[in-house]
Write an enzyme that holds these catalytic residues in place. Structure first.
Site, mmCIF file in Angstrom:
data_model
loop_
_atom_site.group_PDB
_atom_site.id
_atom_site.type_symbol
_atom_site.label_atom_id
_atom_site.label_comp_id
_atom_site.label_asym_id
_atom_site.label_seq_id
_atom_site.Cartn_x
_atom_site.Cartn_y
_atom_site.Cartn_z
ATOM 1 N N ASP A 1 -8.023 -5.243 -0.275
ATOM 2 C CA ASP A 1 -8.422 -5.973 -1.489
ATOM 3 C C ASP A 1 -8.078 -7.453 -1.390
ATOM 4 O OD1 ASP A 1 -7.564 -3.036 -3.152
ATOM 5 O OD2 ASP A 1 -9.551 -3.952 -3.230
ATOM 6 N N HIS B 1 0.858 -1.189 0.000
ATOM 7 C CA HIS B 1 0.000 0.000 0.000
ATOM 8 C C HIS B 1 0.890 1.233 0.000
ATOM 9 C CE1 HIS B 1 -3.185 2.807 1.139
ATOM 10 N NE2 HIS B 1 -4.017 1.872 0.736
HETATM 11 C C1 SDX Z 1 -6.023 0.280 -3.170
HETATM 12 O O1 SDX Z 1 -4.206 4.693 -1.978
HETATM 13 C C2 SDX Z 1 -5.191 4.104 -1.454
HETATM 14 O O2 SDX Z 1 -5.668 4.490 -0.395
HETATM 15 C C3 SDX Z 1 -5.767 2.939 -2.278
HETATM 16 C C4 SDX Z 1 -6.830 2.087 -1.603
HETATM 17 C C5 SDX Z 1 -8.114 2.875 -1.373
HETATM 18 O O3 SDX Z 1 -8.855 2.522 -0.435
HETATM 19 O O4 SDX Z 1 -8.413 3.764 -2.205
HETATM 20 O O5 SDX Z 1 -6.356 1.601 -0.368
HETATM 21 C C6 SDX Z 1 -7.217 0.900 -2.495
HETATM 22 O O6 SDX Z 1 -5.730 0.635 -4.275
HETATM 23 C C7 SDX Z 1 -5.204 -0.722 -2.416
HETATM 24 C C8 SDX Z 1 -3.961 -1.227 -3.236
HETATM 25 C C9 SDX Z 1 -4.476 -2.305 -4.184
HETATM 26 N N1 SDX Z 1 -3.402 -2.705 -5.141
HETATM 27 C C10 SDX Z 1 -2.780 -3.877 -5.057
HETATM 28 O O7 SDX Z 1 -3.001 -4.725 -4.193
HETATM 29 C C11 SDX Z 1 -1.782 -4.115 -6.179
HETATM 30 C C12 SDX Z 1 -0.487 -4.692 -5.618
HETATM 31 N N2 SDX Z 1 0.200 -3.668 -4.838
HETATM 32 C C13 SDX Z 1 1.233 -2.898 -5.468
HETATM 33 O O8 SDX Z 1 1.162 -2.764 -6.835
HETATM 34 C C14 SDX Z 1 1.739 -1.721 -4.651
HETATM 35 O O9 SDX Z 1 1.909 -2.169 -3.379
HETATM 36 C C15 SDX Z 1 0.945 -0.415 -4.655
HETATM 37 C C16 SDX Z 1 0.724 0.084 -6.027
HETATM 38 C C17 SDX Z 1 -0.363 -0.603 -3.959
HETATM 39 C C18 SDX Z 1 1.754 0.614 -3.874
HETATM 40 O O10 SDX Z 1 3.015 0.658 -4.473
HETATM 41 P P1 SDX Z 1 3.964 1.956 -4.313
HETATM 42 O O11 SDX Z 1 3.652 2.679 -3.052
HETATM 43 O O12 SDX Z 1 3.921 2.740 -5.588
HETATM 44 O O13 SDX Z 1 5.372 1.322 -4.100
HETATM 45 P P2 SDX Z 1 6.329 0.849 -5.242
HETATM 46 O O14 SDX Z 1 5.551 0.308 -6.395
HETATM 47 O O15 SDX Z 1 7.321 1.933 -5.498
HETATM 48 O O16 SDX Z 1 7.035 -0.392 -4.521
HETATM 49 C C19 SDX Z 1 8.010 -0.166 -3.485
HETATM 50 C C20 SDX Z 1 8.774 -1.477 -3.384
HETATM 51 C C21 SDX Z 1 9.287 -1.969 -4.754
HETATM 52 O O17 SDX Z 1 10.445 -2.747 -4.526
HETATM 53 P P3 SDX Z 1 11.910 -2.028 -4.740
HETATM 54 O O18 SDX Z 1 12.019 -1.700 -6.211
HETATM 55 O O19 SDX Z 1 11.925 -0.782 -3.847
HETATM 56 O O20 SDX Z 1 12.891 -3.079 -4.279
HETATM 57 O O21 SDX Z 1 7.887 -2.507 -2.912
HETATM 58 C C22 SDX Z 1 7.747 -3.508 -3.921
HETATM 59 C C23 SDX Z 1 8.178 -2.882 -5.221
HETATM 60 O O22 SDX Z 1 8.669 -3.889 -6.119
HETATM 61 N N3 SDX Z 1 6.325 -3.879 -3.955
HETATM 62 C C24 SDX Z 1 5.872 -5.098 -4.197
HETATM 63 C C25 SDX Z 1 4.470 -5.017 -4.079
HETATM 64 N N4 SDX Z 1 4.126 -3.766 -3.774
HETATM 65 C C26 SDX Z 1 5.281 -3.056 -3.698
HETATM 66 N N5 SDX Z 1 6.499 -6.261 -4.509
HETATM 67 C C27 SDX Z 1 5.718 -7.347 -4.713
HETATM 68 N N6 SDX Z 1 4.362 -7.333 -4.592
HETATM 69 C C28 SDX Z 1 3.722 -6.210 -4.289
HETATM 70 N N7 SDX Z 1 2.380 -6.207 -4.172
#
Ligand code: SDX
Length: 426
Positions: free
Chosen positions: A361, A304
């Site tokens: 989710d 998140h």
């Molecule tokens: C919602 O914002 C809100 O409030 C949203 C929400 C709402 O109520 O409106 O809460 C609803 O959208 C919840 C999120 C639902 N999405 C998912 O479940 C999709 C999977 N999650 C990711 O794609 C991710 O965690 C995000 C998009 C939710 C957040 O990602 P960020 O904050 O943009 O972080 P990032 O992509 O820069 O990742 C930081 C690090 C990376 O690794 P490094 O390159 O630093 O080594 O964390 C890793 C990423 O690779 N990472 C993950 C991951 N999420 C982040 N690695 C594997 N699996 C994941 N799910």
């Protein structure tokens, strides 16, 4: 005592005030930065940027706290209803019994959609994605209800119209997708019971309203109702800042929610778990793929932008899923898989080091499957739930006479001035 930050740039020192929120969070007010220094800021994804000052929802990302108008989500999910929570978010206070009754009557009065809207449904291909239909139909509402929004009662009528009709439009899209007869809303049913009846009643099989399922759906939508400046809410504010009408602003929010990383994640979680089960795969395979930097795969339902601990909604969502399955004396193999996946991930250094926990989710799809909602309507269910929050956030801007048009700047890295070359010379 007022707080400031100093910025030293080209031997000159600038001071910018620090704004302190009611829960102690602090932000640098850079509204004069460009004018005073000639500099702008760059913040991809706005991870470090507060886009507005708001009194609606508070999140503590470290403690996993979520409150609507100061009330903890745990209390609202347990004791309130979706309609009452919608009133709270939009009006800034819990309603009296009379206020709640008249709000519910307005919702009921607005629950039908213009009969001519059925022609739109008839022309969509049966396989049309429900989120695309919903976004289109919300924009189309403006054509059928063109009242101006400049006076208070018009705003309230438009708000209740949207809250009520979006639920009806969602159920209609499901019936049309199956080639079934549309079921009309009933005056004797509550908001959530009406939705379930419009979805699942048919002339050959009456839908039996189960109060426990209705209670679970209320809690499900309460959990979705707002979440401060997430992607879709920021979109609603962005479009509304241009003084676009509420229908257009909400339609834009629906489009933003359609994204896999945001509102589409609930559907993606179930597809991820179903795929693993069908292929007879192991949870460890998903974990390894999620950790592999060369693999674009993300563990859906995990991580998140804000929460760096367990999403408080996820705990409640899992409890709702357990309760429904117990009530129905049913089991869901995907729930067992989800619990196993969560256990492995939460003990894996990669997830621990990256602060990756289940977000709501991760379990919401289990709840929706138990209720009988088809997977391709999961994000529509999210949109219905988030509608009060979008409306409240839009209204907070609309009621502010100083609401500025959102227009971010950029850092240009393209070519310097070049001459046009006529095609004959290229
Ligand atoms: C919602 O914002 C809100 O409030 C949203 C929400 C709402 O109520 O409106 O809460 C609803 O959208 C919840 C999120 C639902 N999405 C998912 O479940 C999709 C999977 N999650 C990711 O794609 C991710 O965690 C995000 C998009 C939710 C957040 O990602 P960020 O904050 O943009 O972080 P990032 O992509 O820069 O990742 C930081 C690090 C990376 O690794 P490094 O390159 O630093 O080594 O964390 C890793 C990423 O690779 N990472 C993950 C991951 N999420 C982040 N690695 C594997 N699996 C994941 N799910």
């Amino acid at each position: 005592m007022d707080e400031y930050v100093k910025l030293i740039y080209k031997e000159k020192t600038y001071e910018f005030p620090v704004i302190i929120g009611s829960e102690g969070e602090k932000a640098i007010d850079i509204s004069q930065l460009l004018k005073e220094t000639g500099l702008t800021t760059v913040d991809p994804g706005f991870a470090n940027t507060s886009s507005c000052i708001s009194a609606i929802t508070y999140i503590d990302d470290e403690k996993g706290i979520l409150r609507y108008r100061g009330i903890p989500i745990e209390q609202l999910a347990e004791q309130s209803s979706f309609v009452e929570t919608a009133y709270l978010l939009i009006n800034g206070k819990l309603p009296t019994q009379n206020e709640l009754t008249s709000f519910s009557v307005m919702l009921n009065d607005q629950s039908l959609v213009h009969e001519d809207m059925q022609f739109f449904f008839q022309k969509f291909p049966r396989s049309s994605p429900p989120m695309g239909i919903l976004s289109s139909m919300v924009t189309a509402l403006r054509s059928f209800y063109p009242e101006l929004q400049t006076i208070e009662e018009e705003i309230n009528r438009t708000v209740t119209r949207l809250l009520s009709k979006v639920r009806t439009l969602a159920a209609m899209s499901y019936k049309f997708s199956r080639g079934h007869k549309v079921v009309y809303p009933r005056q004797d049913l509550s908001y959530c019971a009406n939705f379930l009846n419009m979805m699942f009643h048919s002339p050959v099989r009456s839908y039996k309203i189960d109060e426990d399922i209705v209670k679970s759906l209320n809690a499900f939508w309460v959990l979705h109702a707002d979440h401060e400046q997430n992607c879709s809410t920021s979109t609603v504010r962005m479009v509304g800042s241009g003084r676009a009408n509420l229908y257009a602003s909400i339609s834009a929010g629906i489009a933003a929610l359609w994204s896999p990383l945001h509102g589409g994640a609930n559907q993606a979680v179930i597809e991820m778990l179903s795929g693993l089960r069908e292929q007879g795969g192991k949870v460890s395979q998903l974990i390894e793929r999620a950790k592999d930097k060369n693999d674009p795969f993300r563990l859906m339902g995990f991580g998140h932008r804000v929460y760096k601990t367990y999403d408080p909604r996820a705990k409640i969502m899992k409890k709702i899923g357990d309760q429904i399955l117990k009530k129905l004396s049913a089991t869901d193999p995907l729930l067992d898989l989800a619990v196993e996946l969560e256990t492995v991930a939460l003990n894996d250094d990669y997830f621990i080091d990256h602060n990756l926990y289940p977000n709501f989710d991760f379990y919401s799809g289990i709840v929706l499957r138990a209720i009988g909602i088809p997977t391709n309507m999961f994000t529509v269910m999210f949109a219905i739930g988030r509608l009060p929050g979008w409306i409240a956030q839009w209204k907070e801007g609309f009621d502010n006479p100083k609401w500025k048009l959102s227009r971010p700047r950029q850092v240009y890295i393209g070519p310097s001035e070049t001459r046009y070359i006529p095609i004959a010379d290229r």
